[in-house]
Design an enzyme around this catalytic site. Structure first.
Site, short mmCIF file in Angstrom:
data_model
loop_
_atom_site.label_atom_id
_atom_site.label_comp_id
_atom_site.label_asym_id
_atom_site.label_seq_id
_atom_site.Cartn_x
_atom_site.Cartn_y
_atom_site.Cartn_z
CG HIS A 136 -1.99 -0.89 1.23
ND1 HIS A 136 -2.78 -0.55 1.12
CD2 HIS A 136 -1.85 -2.35 1.56
CE1 HIS A 136 -3.58 -2.04 0.80
NE2 HIS A 136 -3.20 -2.92 0.84
CG ASP A 138 0.55 9.47 0.31
OD1 ASP A 138 0.28 8.66 0.57
OD2 ASP A 138 -0.44 10.56 0.70
C1 GDG Z 1 -1.92 4.50 3.29
C2 GDG Z 1 -0.84 4.62 2.60
C3 GDG Z 1 -2.75 4.45 0.24
C4 GDG Z 1 -9.33 10.91 7.76
N1 GDG Z 1 -8.84 11.64 8.59
C5 GDG Z 1 -10.23 10.90 9.13
C6 GDG Z 1 -10.42 10.15 8.13
N2 GDG Z 1 -9.49 9.39 7.14
C7 GDG Z 1 -9.01 8.81 6.23
C8 GDG Z 1 -9.58 9.15 5.14
C9 GDG Z 1 -8.86 8.04 4.64
C10 GDG Z 1 -7.56 7.78 5.53
O1 GDG Z 1 -7.60 8.11 6.46
C11 GDG Z 1 -6.80 8.33 5.26
O2 GDG Z 1 -6.01 7.08 3.58
P1 GDG Z 1 -4.27 7.45 2.60
O3 GDG Z 1 -4.45 6.94 1.87
O4 GDG Z 1 -5.04 9.58 2.32
O5 GDG Z 1 -2.82 8.10 3.24
P2 GDG Z 1 -2.75 6.30 5.18
O6 GDG Z 1 -3.16 6.89 5.79
O7 GDG Z 1 -1.59 6.92 4.92
O8 GDG Z 1 -2.53 4.76 3.73
C12 GDG Z 1 -2.06 5.62 1.39
C13 GDG Z 1 -3.62 3.98 1.65
O9 GDG Z 1 -1.98 3.52 2.38
C14 GDG Z 1 -4.39 3.05 0.87
O10 GDG Z 1 -3.63 2.26 0.37
O11 GDG Z 1 -2.91 5.30 -0.25
O12 GDG Z 1 -0.60 6.21 0.01
O13 GDG Z 1 0.02 5.24 3.01
O14 GDG Z 1 -9.41 7.74 3.74
O15 GDG Z 1 -10.27 9.21 5.05
N3 GDG Z 1 -11.82 9.46 8.14
C15 GDG Z 1 -12.23 10.23 9.19
N4 GDG Z 1 -12.33 11.09 10.06
C16 GDG Z 1 -11.13 11.87 10.08
O16 GDG Z 1 -10.81 12.99 10.42
N5 GDG Z 1 -13.29 8.81 9.86
#
Ligand code: GDG
Length: 472
Positions: free
Chosen positions: A166, A368
């Site tokens: 991921h 990312d």
């Molecule tokens: C890893 C990889 C890859 C955020 N704030 C709140 C909240 N979130 C949720 C968002 C989103 C998730 O967190 C963050 O996902 P990302 O993809 O942006 O980043 P990582 O956590 O670093 O994830 C990344 C991912 O895995 C999947 O393969 O895309 O590159 O680093 O879903 O919605 N959710 C809630 N409240 C918040 O305040 N409910």
């Protein structure tokens, strides 16, 4: 005569979709709702299957995570407190996370952490091996479990096994700083198919396999020969549960922004890969170079607490607190505060309202794997369309080409693109957002999971067969 049951889908990830918490009323299950849960839970519920992972706490004798009406089996992997330090905070988050995000200067390398990682991976492999029959398809997820595919292969020589990473896979010159780099490559090569978010990571992986293991590779077809087997390597860009976010956005109450206020939104786990200080500096630069935006725009940054046990993350939090204070101190007036900074998590329907009502999403990670925030923002843009400003260093930039793409290290560039986003005419905003939404609606998480599973099955059938190689 025994009747063979239908082949199961088995998902293996560091965390389970439920976490164990001990409150005043004893142990309780708390559901989590990440992208993986959205991808696999509907399939597991529909076809039956198994989820193997860590429940977040050690189960005591007699405690169970399963409930009678569960539609699939939950198999917890026990990890001791010292292993949480070594395997999880240590090797996964202090060693692999920074190196794989091409920030090796932030990494630490510790033999005891590595040993703990090996031991815990073996335990994940053992729990999985005990849960499966021949023919069951196993998908191992992410950097926490890179040794598990080969460890599982010993116990399950013919099962279809997939591995999906991921986070980014770094270039050879960065990867080779890892003292255990060869072992990790041999670990994932236990799978029949190895999936990455984008083609650049596939290229990096194949380079490393060739340079460090001397393996025969076919770049054009995405094939690696290892241990007498042929392993397939390919990109599967992860999507989101688009209809879910879109419907949340259609029904969520207003975010509460005032009608004359224009809002730039940032949403991240508080992590040094997300480029939050650089983004704050770029916003200050915008206010400096385009004073016409003062009093009119607000930058709302939501930072979800993350990995506070790791020193680097505590330092980052202090740095961001100070920077927000400095910028607000410098530009605020009696009636206007430029940066609103929330250090907490909010419910998903409120998040959807913020995505919907924001004018600009500022998604500028230094690196990312994919970045789902960019995708959730476009899914929630159901009214007057806003603009996505997106880092070229995010995997998402490979497909979301209608966004305004920026180099997050270049503060002038980010400030200029922010100005352009805030000045963009309605017709251009509409046409860019329409294309972005169409793509994410089609390439959603369900399509991703279906395709990945079908390809793992095909790869397993082919892995022992001689193929046509293009090795030049
Ligand atoms: C890893 C990889 C890859 C955020 N704030 C709140 C909240 N979130 C949720 C968002 C989103 C998730 O967190 C963050 O996902 P990302 O993809 O942006 O980043 P990582 O956590 O670093 O994830 C990344 C991912 O895995 C999947 O393969 O895309 O590159 O680093 O879903 O919605 N959710 C809630 N409240 C918040 O305040 N409910």
């Amino acid at each position: 005569m025994s009747t063979r049951r239908k082949a199961l889908l088995v998902t293996v990830s560091n965390r389970l979709p439920v976490t164990l918490r001990r409150g005043a009323r004893g142990p309780e299950r708390v559901r989590s709702s990440g992208g993986l849960v959205a991808a696999f839970e509907p399939m597991l519920e529909h076809r039956g299957g198994v989820w193997v992972g860590w429940p977040g706490l050690e189960l005591r004798p007699g405690e169970s995570l399963s409930e009678p009406d569960d539609l699939y089996q939950i198999k917890p992997v026990g990890i001791t407190k010292s292993e949480v330090r070594g395997y999880y905070h240590g090797f996964s988050n202090r060693t692999l996370w920074p190196v794989f995000h091409t920030l090796p200067g932030r990494a630490s390398f510790d033999m005891a952490d590595w040993e703990s990682y090996e031991r815990v991976n073996q335990r994940f492999a053992d729990v999985t091996a005990n849960a499966i029959d021949p023919g069951d398809l196993v998908l191992v997820n992410d950097y926490h479990l890179m040794l598990a595919p080969a460890q599982l292969r010993h116990a399950a020589p013919t099962n279809p096994i997939g591995f999906f990473l991921h986070i980014p896979f770094p270039p050879y010159d960065v990867y080779r700083v890892l003292p255990w780099g060869r072992n990790l490559l041999r670990g994932v090569l236990g799978a029949d198919l190895i999936g990455f978010h984008v083609s650049g990571y596939v290229r990096n992986f194949v380079d490393c396999v060739q340079q460090l293991l001397g393996a025969r590779v076919d770049r054009r077809s995405g094939l690696v020969e290892h241990d007498g087997r042929t392993v397939r390597v390919a990109a599967f860009p992860l999507g989101i549960d688009f209809p879910h976010f879109e419907s949340l956005a259609r029904s969520a109450p207003e975010a509460g922004f005032s009608s004359d206020e224009r809002v730039i939104l940032g949403v991240d786990r508080l992590d040094y890969t997300k480029g939050i200080p650089e983004r704050l500096t770029a916003f200050a630069h915008l206010l400096e170079t385009h004073p016409e935006h003062r009093q009119r725009i607000t930058f709302l940054q939501l930072a979800v607490p993350s990995r506070a046990e790791v020193t680097e993350y505590r330092k980052l939090k202090r740095e961001i607190d100070e920077l927000v204070g400095q910028i607000n101190g410098r530009f605020s007036s009696a009636t206007w505060t430029p940066i609103h900074y929330l250090y907490r998590s909010i419910p998903q329907d409120r998040l959807a309202a913020l995505y919907r009502d924001a004018d600009v999403a500022l998604v500028t990670p230094l690196r990312d794997g994919m970045n789902l925030v960019a995708k959730e923002f476009v899914a929630c843009q159901v009214d007057d369309p806003g603009v996505l400003v997106l880092s070229r260093m995010a995997g998402a930039a490979e497909t979301m080409t209608e966004a305004l793409l920026v180099n997050p290290y270049d503060v002038d560039d980010t400030a200029a693109k922010l100005h352009r986003a805030l000045s963009m005419p309605l017709a251009e905003r509409r046409s860019r957002m329409k294309q972005l939404r169409q793509r994410e609606a089609t390439s959603n998480v369900h399509a991703w999971a279906r395709k990945l599973i079908a390809r793992i099955r095909e790869a397993a059938k082919d892995s022992n067969r001689e193929r046509r190689w293009n090795t030049r």
